[in-house]
Design an enzyme around this catalytic site. Structure first.
Site, PDB file in Angstrom:
ATOM      1  N   ASP A  84      11.454   2.790   6.003  1.00  0.00           N
ATOM      2  CA  ASP A  84      11.099   1.380   6.120  1.00  0.00           C
ATOM      3  C   ASP A  84      12.402   0.631   6.385  1.00  0.00           C
ATOM      4  OD1 ASP A  84      10.320  -1.392   5.584  1.00  0.00           O
ATOM      5  OD2 ASP A  84       8.568  -0.590   4.541  1.00  0.00           O
TER       6      ASP A  84
ATOM      7  N   HIS B 130     -12.898   3.091   8.291  1.00  0.00           N
ATOM      8  CA  HIS B 130     -12.149   1.918   7.826  1.00  0.00           C
ATOM      9  C   HIS B 130     -12.677   1.412   6.478  1.00  0.00           C
ATOM     10  CE1 HIS B 130      -9.282  -1.212   9.661  1.00  0.00           C
ATOM     11  NE2 HIS B 130      -9.222  -1.282   8.336  1.00  0.00           N
TER      12      HIS B 130
ATOM     13  N   GLU C  78     -12.248   2.903  17.076  1.00  0.00           N
ATOM     14  CA  GLU C  78     -13.168   2.388  16.058  1.00  0.00           C
ATOM     15  C   GLU C  78     -13.756   1.015  16.408  1.00  0.00           C
ATOM     16  OE1 GLU C  78     -10.208   2.129  12.782  1.00  0.00           O
ATOM     17  OE2 GLU C  78     -10.914   0.088  12.574  1.00  0.00           O
TER      18      GLU C  78
ATOM     19  N   THR D 161      -4.248   5.402   7.144  1.00  0.00           N
ATOM     20  CA  THR D 161      -5.179   4.389   6.625  1.00  0.00           C
ATOM     21  C   THR D 161      -4.713   3.000   7.064  1.00  0.00           C
ATOM     22  OG1 THR D 161      -3.931   4.275   4.571  1.00  0.00           O
ATOM     23  CG2 THR D 161      -5.904   5.676   4.554  1.00  0.00           C
ATOM     24  N   SER D 162      -3.798   2.954   8.053  1.00  0.00           N
ATOM     25  CA  SER D 162      -3.205   1.657   8.396  1.00  0.00           C
ATOM     26  C   SER D 162      -3.896   1.015   9.603  1.00  0.00           C
ATOM     27  CB  SER D 162      -1.714   1.847   8.639  1.00  0.00           C
ATOM     28  OG  SER D 162      -1.065   0.621   8.486  1.00  0.00           O
ATOM     29  N   ARG D 163      -3.555   1.444  10.802  1.00  0.00           N
ATOM     30  CA  ARG D 163      -4.232   0.951  12.009  1.00  0.00           C
ATOM     31  C   ARG D 163      -4.277   2.096  13.021  1.00  0.00           C
ATOM     32  NH1 ARG D 163      -5.978  -2.398   9.389  1.00  0.00           N
ATOM     33  NH2 ARG D 163      -5.801  -4.659   9.523  1.00  0.00           N
TER      34      ARG D 163
ATOM     35  N   CYS E  58       2.568   1.307   7.725  1.00  0.00           N
ATOM     36  CA  CYS E  58       3.226   0.145   8.340  1.00  0.00           C
ATOM     37  C   CYS E  58       2.212  -0.598   9.204  1.00  0.00           C
ATOM     38  CB  CYS E  58       4.445   0.583   9.153  1.00  0.00           C
ATOM     39  SG  CYS E  58       4.059   1.782  10.411  1.00  0.00           S
TER      40      CYS E  58
ATOM     41  N   ASP F 280      -8.651   7.087   8.384  1.00  0.00           N
ATOM     42  CA  ASP F 280      -9.604   6.025   8.029  1.00  0.00           C
ATOM     43  C   ASP F 280      -9.695   5.024   9.178  1.00  0.00           C
ATOM     44  OD1 ASP F 280     -11.384   4.706   6.218  1.00  0.00           O
ATOM     45  OD2 ASP F 280      -9.828   3.218   5.839  1.00  0.00           O
TER      46      ASP F 280
ATOM     47  N   ILE G 256       0.838  -1.211   0.000  1.00  0.00           N
ATOM     48  CA  ILE G 256       0.000   0.000   0.000  1.00  0.00           C
ATOM     49  C   ILE G 256       0.874   1.263   0.000  1.00  0.00           C
ATOM     50  CG2 ILE G 256      -1.781   1.281   1.261  1.00  0.00           C
ATOM     51  CD1 ILE G 256      -2.777  -1.474   2.324  1.00  0.00           C
TER      52      ILE G 256
HETATM   53  P1  NAI Z   1       2.864  -4.815   3.708  1.00  0.00           P
HETATM   54  O1  NAI Z   1       3.205  -5.938   4.639  1.00  0.00           O
HETATM   55  O2  NAI Z   1       2.952  -5.020   2.232  1.00  0.00           O
HETATM   56  O3  NAI Z   1       3.815  -3.557   4.055  1.00  0.00           O
HETATM   57  C1  NAI Z   1       4.083  -3.104   5.343  1.00  0.00           C
HETATM   58  C2  NAI Z   1       5.436  -2.420   5.308  1.00  0.00           C
HETATM   59  O4  NAI Z   1       5.663  -1.813   6.579  1.00  0.00           O
HETATM   60  C3  NAI Z   1       6.603  -3.388   5.053  1.00  0.00           C
HETATM   61  O5  NAI Z   1       7.413  -2.900   3.996  1.00  0.00           O
HETATM   62  C4  NAI Z   1       7.375  -3.383   6.385  1.00  0.00           C
HETATM   63  O6  NAI Z   1       8.785  -3.548   6.222  1.00  0.00           O
HETATM   64  C5  NAI Z   1       7.038  -1.991   6.902  1.00  0.00           C
HETATM   65  N1  NAI Z   1       7.237  -1.822   8.320  1.00  0.00           N
HETATM   66  C6  NAI Z   1       7.073  -2.725   9.325  1.00  0.00           C
HETATM   67  N2  NAI Z   1       7.399  -2.151  10.506  1.00  0.00           N
HETATM   68  C7  NAI Z   1       7.765  -0.877  10.234  1.00  0.00           C
HETATM   69  C8  NAI Z   1       8.227   0.209  11.026  1.00  0.00           C
HETATM   70  N3  NAI Z   1       8.375   0.081  12.349  1.00  0.00           N
HETATM   71  N4  NAI Z   1       8.526   1.378  10.416  1.00  0.00           N
HETATM   72  C9  NAI Z   1       8.393   1.502   9.068  1.00  0.00           C
HETATM   73  N5  NAI Z   1       7.975   0.511   8.262  1.00  0.00           N
HETATM   74  C10 NAI Z   1       7.682  -0.660   8.842  1.00  0.00           C
HETATM   75  O7  NAI Z   1       1.424  -4.310   4.153  1.00  0.00           O
HETATM   76  P2  NAI Z   1       0.353  -3.538   3.253  1.00  0.00           P
HETATM   77  O8  NAI Z   1      -0.476  -4.508   2.486  1.00  0.00           O
HETATM   78  O9  NAI Z   1       1.013  -2.426   2.533  1.00  0.00           O
HETATM   79  O10 NAI Z   1      -0.597  -2.944   4.410  1.00  0.00           O
HETATM   80  C11 NAI Z   1      -0.143  -1.935   5.303  1.00  0.00           C
HETATM   81  C12 NAI Z   1      -1.160  -1.778   6.411  1.00  0.00           C
HETATM   82  O11 NAI Z   1      -2.372  -1.217   5.863  1.00  0.00           O
HETATM   83  C13 NAI Z   1      -1.640  -3.115   7.024  1.00  0.00           C
HETATM   84  O12 NAI Z   1      -0.797  -3.499   8.064  1.00  0.00           O
HETATM   85  C14 NAI Z   1      -3.019  -2.788   7.512  1.00  0.00           C
HETATM   86  O13 NAI Z   1      -2.880  -2.400   8.877  1.00  0.00           O
HETATM   87  C15 NAI Z   1      -3.447  -1.580   6.691  1.00  0.00           C
HETATM   88  N6  NAI Z   1      -4.630  -1.835   5.857  1.00  0.00           N
HETATM   89  C16 NAI Z   1      -5.688  -0.956   5.930  1.00  0.00           C
HETATM   90  C17 NAI Z   1      -6.822  -1.129   5.165  1.00  0.00           C
HETATM   91  C18 NAI Z   1      -7.969  -0.154   5.201  1.00  0.00           C
HETATM   92  O14 NAI Z   1      -9.077  -0.498   4.733  1.00  0.00           O
HETATM   93  N7  NAI Z   1      -7.793   1.034   5.723  1.00  0.00           N
HETATM   94  C19 NAI Z   1      -6.936  -2.303   4.271  1.00  0.00           C
HETATM   95  C20 NAI Z   1      -5.748  -3.125   4.202  1.00  0.00           C
HETATM   96  C21 NAI Z   1      -4.656  -2.906   4.988  1.00  0.00           C
END
Ligand code: NAI
Length: 329
Positions: free
Chosen positions: A175, A294, A262, A231-233, A204, A257, A156
């Site tokens: 990252d 969300h 939430e 938009t993450s958590r 992240c 988001d 993302i």
């Molecule tokens: P991903 O696993 O592809 O990427 C996460 C990245 O964060 C990785 O490159 C990892 O190395 C990095 N990371 C881990 N710890 C870190 C830190 N302390 N500092 C900096 N970077 C760090 O995950 P993806 O698919 O990109 O999703 C990211 C987040 O988006 C998910 O964890 C989820 O919480 C959230 N999400 C939100 C949605 C929504 O509807 N708002 C839907 C889907 C995911």
């Protein structure tokens, strides 16, 4: 393979019923009930349960599922921090998820929040509906030639980096594992990102290390007039500190988001209720804050991909095959 589908919304049913005939051998029973210890018994006679991101699958819930003979938890989402994986492993339950169903859906929503909050579209929309065509209070900022700081450049974050690049922004990122495909991105230490970015977008996962990574101390390190988007958590941001930072006029705009409170409200209609919480209400009282519930994932393309991958995961498990979507090892 019989799956009990918890917390069913009308769109879940629509997409899963549409694609189910492509997966003979899989049967789904839908319930609106949320998965809790006392509703685990509904899964009796099923092989698997399917849950979404807001289901709290603590060790008690996981053990209750095991007691009903459940062997598989199908998460129809990417994140899995809501499941006690140790308990699942102990109980011999496999957990499978849907990673990266549509990174662009979430990244495009992140940019929608940036544009809405920083061009005050949420205020302009209401004003024009009331025949108020005045502009004071709606002044925005350009993104062009500003610096976007992306925290976490996985699927993302990479999509968001590309979108920001397309807006003519200078893109920097933090990252631990730089994404080599993003040749237009400069990786910098976190403090440098906080100090240089005009827009900070969080991508992240929520872990012990990232919990409350945005707090008064890190907010102080940001530029005055920064735009922050999450938009993450929700747990990545300490909400009380965000409110305090906004009171100190640190932020030009904030788009969320996801947010800490939430859990009890997400995906439900409380429009006629008097809510007991106050943090979200305090955030919403600020004119520069936009909150959505969300819904970053919520596009037709993403729902189709979630549905297909969930059913493929179930099929793989039923055939004794494992794919890369297993999170319990
Ligand atoms: P991903 O696993 O592809 O990427 C996460 C990245 O964060 C990785 O490159 C990892 O190395 C990095 N990371 C881990 N710890 C870190 C830190 N302390 N500092 C900096 N970077 C760090 O995950 P993806 O698919 O990109 O999703 C990211 C987040 O988006 C998910 O964890 C989820 O919480 C959230 N999400 C939100 C949605 C929504 O509807 N708002 C839907 C889907 C995911």
């Amino acid at each position: 393979m019989k799956i009990l589908f918890y917390d069913t919304k009308e769109y879940d049913r629509e997409y899963f019923e549409k694609h189910l005939p492509e997966y003979p051998g899989i049967e789904i029973e839908f319930t609106k009930a949320e998965l809790q210890v006392r509703t685990a018994a509904l899964a009796k006679d099923c092989d698997a349960v399917c849950t979404f991101v807001n289901a709290d699958m603590n060790s008690d819930v996981v053990r209750s599922l095991a007691a009903e003979g459940i062997r598989l938890i199908l998460l129809r989402c990417a994140g899995f921090n809501q499941v006690d994986l140790d308990a699942a492993k102990e109980c011999g339950i496999t957990v499978m998820r849907v990673p990266g169903y549509s990174p662009e859906a979430v990244a495009e929503h992140a940019m929608a929040l940036v544009l809405t909050a920083c061009r005050r579209i949420h205020k302009a929309y209401n004003r024009v509906r009331e025949n108020d065509f005045s502009l004071p209070g709606l002044t925005g900022v350009n993104l062009y030639q500003k610096t976007a700081g992306i925290i976490g450049t996985g699927k993302i974050g990479a999509a968001m980096a590309r979108i920001c690049h397309g807006f003519g922004m200078n893109v920097i990122a933090f990252d631990m594992y730089p994404n080599r495909e993003l040749d237009f991105v400069s990786y910098v230490p976190l403090d440098e990102l906080l100090a240089q970015s005009d827009l900070i977008s969080l991508h992240c996962p929520l872990t012990e290390a990232t919990h409350h990574m945005i707090n008064l101390e890190t907010i102080e390190k940001m530029k005055d007039g920064v735009i922050l988007v999450n938009t993450s958590r929700g747990g990545l941001i300490k909400t009380d500190d965000l409110i305090e930072g906004n009171r100190r006029h640190k932020f030009f705009a904030i788009g969320l988001d996801v947010y800490e409170e939430e859990k009890n409200y997400v995906y439900e209609d409380y429009s006629s209720a008097i809510l007991s919480h106050s943090t979200t209400a305090r955030l919403l009282s600020f004119p520069n804050v936009v909150i959505t519930s969300h819904q970053g994932f919520f596009t037709q393309e993403a729902l189709t991909a979630i549905c297909r991958t969930t059913l493929e995961n179930a099929e793989c498990f039923a055939n004794g095959e494992m794919n890369g979507n297993v999170v319990t090892q």
